[in-house]
Motif scaffolding. Structure first.
Motif, PDB file in Angstrom:
ATOM      1  N   LYS A 245      -1.160  13.404   0.803  1.00  0.00           N
ATOM      2  CA  LYS A 245      -1.351  13.336   2.251  1.00  0.00           C
ATOM      3  C   LYS A 245      -1.252  11.897   2.759  1.00  0.00           C
ATOM      4  O   LYS A 245      -2.106  11.402   3.495  1.00  0.00           O
ATOM      5  CB  LYS A 245      -2.685  13.970   2.660  1.00  0.00           C
ATOM      6  N   THR A 246      -0.175  11.230   2.315  1.00  0.00           N
ATOM      7  CA  THR A 246       0.143   9.893   2.803  1.00  0.00           C
ATOM      8  C   THR A 246       1.619   9.837   3.162  1.00  0.00           C
ATOM      9  O   THR A 246       2.435  10.600   2.632  1.00  0.00           O
ATOM     10  CB  THR A 246      -0.152   8.801   1.754  1.00  0.00           C
ATOM     11  N   ASP A 247       1.950   8.932   4.063  1.00  0.00           N
ATOM     12  CA  ASP A 247       3.336   8.630   4.399  1.00  0.00           C
ATOM     13  C   ASP A 247       3.672   7.322   3.695  1.00  0.00           C
ATOM     14  O   ASP A 247       3.088   6.275   3.995  1.00  0.00           O
ATOM     15  CB  ASP A 247       3.486   8.489   5.911  1.00  0.00           C
ATOM     16  N   ILE A 248       4.614   7.364   2.735  1.00  0.00           N
ATOM     17  CA  ILE A 248       4.903   6.209   1.887  1.00  0.00           C
ATOM     18  C   ILE A 248       6.132   5.472   2.417  1.00  0.00           C
ATOM     19  O   ILE A 248       7.179   6.079   2.654  1.00  0.00           O
ATOM     20  CB  ILE A 248       5.131   6.645   0.432  1.00  0.00           C
ATOM     21  N   THR A 249       5.999   4.170   2.580  1.00  0.00           N
ATOM     22  CA  THR A 249       7.092   3.313   3.020  1.00  0.00           C
ATOM     23  C   THR A 249       7.389   2.288   1.935  1.00  0.00           C
ATOM     24  O   THR A 249       6.478   1.620   1.443  1.00  0.00           O
ATOM     25  CB  THR A 249       6.739   2.572   4.326  1.00  0.00           C
ATOM     26  N   TRP A 268       1.190   2.776   2.099  1.00  0.00           N
ATOM     27  CA  TRP A 268       0.751   4.157   2.250  1.00  0.00           C
ATOM     28  C   TRP A 268      -0.007   4.286   3.567  1.00  0.00           C
ATOM     29  O   TRP A 268      -1.022   3.594   3.776  1.00  0.00           O
ATOM     30  CB  TRP A 268      -0.184   4.566   1.117  1.00  0.00           C
ATOM     31  N   LYS A 269       0.445   5.143   4.437  1.00  0.00           N
ATOM     32  CA  LYS A 269      -0.288   5.452   5.666  1.00  0.00           C
ATOM     33  C   LYS A 269      -1.005   6.779   5.456  1.00  0.00           C
ATOM     34  O   LYS A 269      -0.374   7.809   5.185  1.00  0.00           O
ATOM     35  CB  LYS A 269       0.654   5.558   6.863  1.00  0.00           C
ATOM     36  N   LEU A 271      -2.543  10.154   6.278  1.00  0.00           N
ATOM     37  CA  LEU A 271      -2.262  11.116   7.336  1.00  0.00           C
ATOM     38  C   LEU A 271      -3.524  11.801   7.844  1.00  0.00           C
ATOM     39  O   LEU A 271      -3.469  12.528   8.840  1.00  0.00           O
ATOM     40  CB  LEU A 271      -1.260  12.157   6.831  1.00  0.00           C
TER      41      LEU A 271
END
Length: 289
Positions: A245-249, A268-269, A271
């Protein structure tokens, strides 16, 4: 060590030292798991406990910010007591910690001074506590009644130490740290422990990094973004970054298409908000050049 209480304060079960060692278990309490990871910087102990309203899992999690190999002062410890219930229940915990040395009670815990050295430790109780007191060198912390179903942190401790050569200075250091925890009782406070699975690596070796992101404050943290640079002398292993449950850049150096630039950083953002006392784990891997 730990009493499980109902809404009236009645003790339903008591988890003893024998239950933690597995050598003298209490009836209705079963040690179902004990594991350590990240070179023993993190440990988790699971007990299955039978209660009148249904079975629960008591999870005791211990996370150290460092080891004796990496820092001169004692590592800061986070100790969490979490409850998971098969059926929704309202429960409280009473944690009893026997202490050695000279113990001074504080509003949010205790300061312990060693008998034969100037070292001191401060133990801060975080979470919705109803009572914190010291009784005959036992730190007693009773949580508020908490609704539990999925894993729920009920009480957690932050333990800081000082080995300052002057006893008064050591005591002042840990007292100051406890003051910080008092101020965060109604705020989020993030602590990130970065670990790797190898201390000594050779060229072409793969190293796995694990970041334990823990909210040791008393309120949920929102819009959390965690980042980690790729260390010098290493190459990011493509597609190795993970985080539930993270948005990885993946941050890269600029280069002409269709080439991919060198990876400089992983972000890692989260969510979802990170609740008080909760933890999220993210990982990535590198190859040593």
């Amino acid at each position: 060590l730990i009493d499980i209480l109902d809404v009236s304060g009645k003790i339903l079960k008591s988890v003893t030292v024998g239950d933690f060692t597995g050598k003298n278990p209490t009836s209705g309490i079963k040690l179902v798991g004990a594991k350590s990871q990240a070179q023993q910087q993190r440990a988790e102990i699971l007990h299955e406990i039978s209660l009148p309203a249904g079975r629960i899992i008591l999870s005791t999690k211990i996370l150290a910010t460092g080891t004796g190999k990496t820092q001169g002062n004692p590592a800061q410890l986070f100790i969490s007591f979490c409850v998971t219930s098969v059926t929704a229940q309202n429960l409280a915990l009473n944690v009893n910690l026997p202490l050695e040395g000279t113990v001074e009670g504080k509003a949010n815990g205790a300061v312990v001074s060693a008998k034969n050295s100037p070292a001191s430790i401060g133990i801060s109780i975080v979470g919705k506590s109803e009572k914190i007191e010291v009784v005959k060198n036992v730190l007693v912390a009773k949580s508020a009644v908490t609704a539990v179903s999925k894993e729920t942190p009920v009480l957690w401790l932050v333990v800081d130490g000082s080995t300052n050569a002057a006893a008064v200075a050591a005591k002042n250091e840990v007292s100051a740290s406890m003051g910080k925890m008092t101020n965060s009782a109604s705020e989020p406070l993030l602590s990130i422990v970065n670990t790797l699975d190898k201390e000594n690596a050779q060229p072409a070796d793969t190293i796995a990094y694990t970041l334990f992101c823990k909210n040791v404050g008393g309120a949920q943290a929102t819009d959390v973004v965690v980042s980690n640079p790729i260390p010098a002398g290493a190459r990011f292993l493509e597609n190795s970054a993970t985080g539930e449950k993270t948005d990885i850049t993946i941050v890269r150096t600029a280069t002409a298409a269709p080439q991919l630039g060198e990876v400089k950083e992983v972000r890692w953002k989260f969510l979802e908000p990170l609740g008080a006392g909760c933890e999220k784990i993210v990982t990535f891997k590198v190859v040593i050049l």
